[in-house]
Design a protein around this motif. Sequence first.
Motif, PDB file in Angstrom:
ATOM      1  N   SER A 136      58.299  80.727  39.545  1.00 30.92           N
ATOM      2  CA  SER A 136      58.645  81.664  40.610  1.00 30.92           C
ATOM      3  C   SER A 136      57.900  81.265  41.870  1.00 30.92           C
ATOM      4  O   SER A 136      56.981  80.429  41.843  1.00 30.92           O
ATOM      5  CB  SER A 136      58.240  83.081  40.191  1.00 30.92           C
ATOM      6  N   SER A 140      56.577  87.717  44.041  1.00 37.17           N
ATOM      7  CA  SER A 140      57.293  86.790  44.926  1.00 37.17           C
ATOM      8  C   SER A 140      57.986  87.550  46.052  1.00 37.17           C
ATOM      9  O   SER A 140      58.006  87.107  47.203  1.00 37.17           O
ATOM     10  CB  SER A 140      58.324  85.982  44.122  1.00 37.17           C
ATOM     11  N   HIS A 144      62.565  84.792  47.601  1.00 41.95           N
ATOM     12  CA  HIS A 144      61.841  85.200  46.390  1.00 41.95           C
ATOM     13  C   HIS A 144      62.592  84.832  45.117  1.00 41.95           C
ATOM     14  O   HIS A 144      62.026  84.893  44.015  1.00 41.95           O
ATOM     15  CB  HIS A 144      61.587  86.718  46.402  1.00 41.95           C
TER      16      HIS A 144
END
Length: 234
Positions: free
Chosen positions: A55, A183, A198
């Motif tokens: 991520s 994120s 994100h």
Amino acid sequence: MSQIESVELEEIFLEYEVLAAQVDKLFQDVQSKYPEEVACTRTCSDCCHALFDLSLVEAMAVNRAFHEKFGFGAERSKIMERAGDADRTLTRLKYQYFRNAQCGMSDADIMEKAAHEKVRCPLLGDDDLCMLYEHRPLTCRIYGVPTAIKGKGHVCGKCRFDKGGKYPTLQLDRIQDKLAGLSHKITKAIGSGYKDLHSVYVPVSMALMNKYDEEYLGVKQDGKPKKKLKSPLE
């Protein structure tokens, strides 16, 4: 341009470190209860050849830790060269999976095929030890104990858990949700012009090679983009 720094970002990275510590504790709890089943050893590098993506928060954390430890020199150059090799291999594999999907292969079958692929992590040293162990991703930290995602269980093939047995299981969905939340916090904290930033996931190799600067992150100034933005997803 170096990775963007701010007090708010530092707080988000601290949240990530807390999450990593929690994951370590979960792993240690299972390992202490089932020492014979968890076959992880210091030089076992099976998880260092697995395919997975990071991520945004993890990728940026790994990137900053790498640059702090390996600023310049032959060691850094060697890692970056390995990262380039790994990324080319991953690009080829992902294209194959895309073609498989076009030919009608199910997502489950593609995931099963990917699970058997092996690509050496660029951070795995010649001695089969992680060169950034203290800052390794969460996937690396939980490999070796039973996990589940979307209700489907998984465990390292080298471990000795009885198939079908009932063991404490780490729910990857919850961990991934927390990473996604962190994120998303990053994109808001920096005022990114990329609405889907994100949602960008990258392998370790790309996390090392990326420059997480204002251009990559689509940072705005005075509420306006610095220039016409193009999302990393495009």
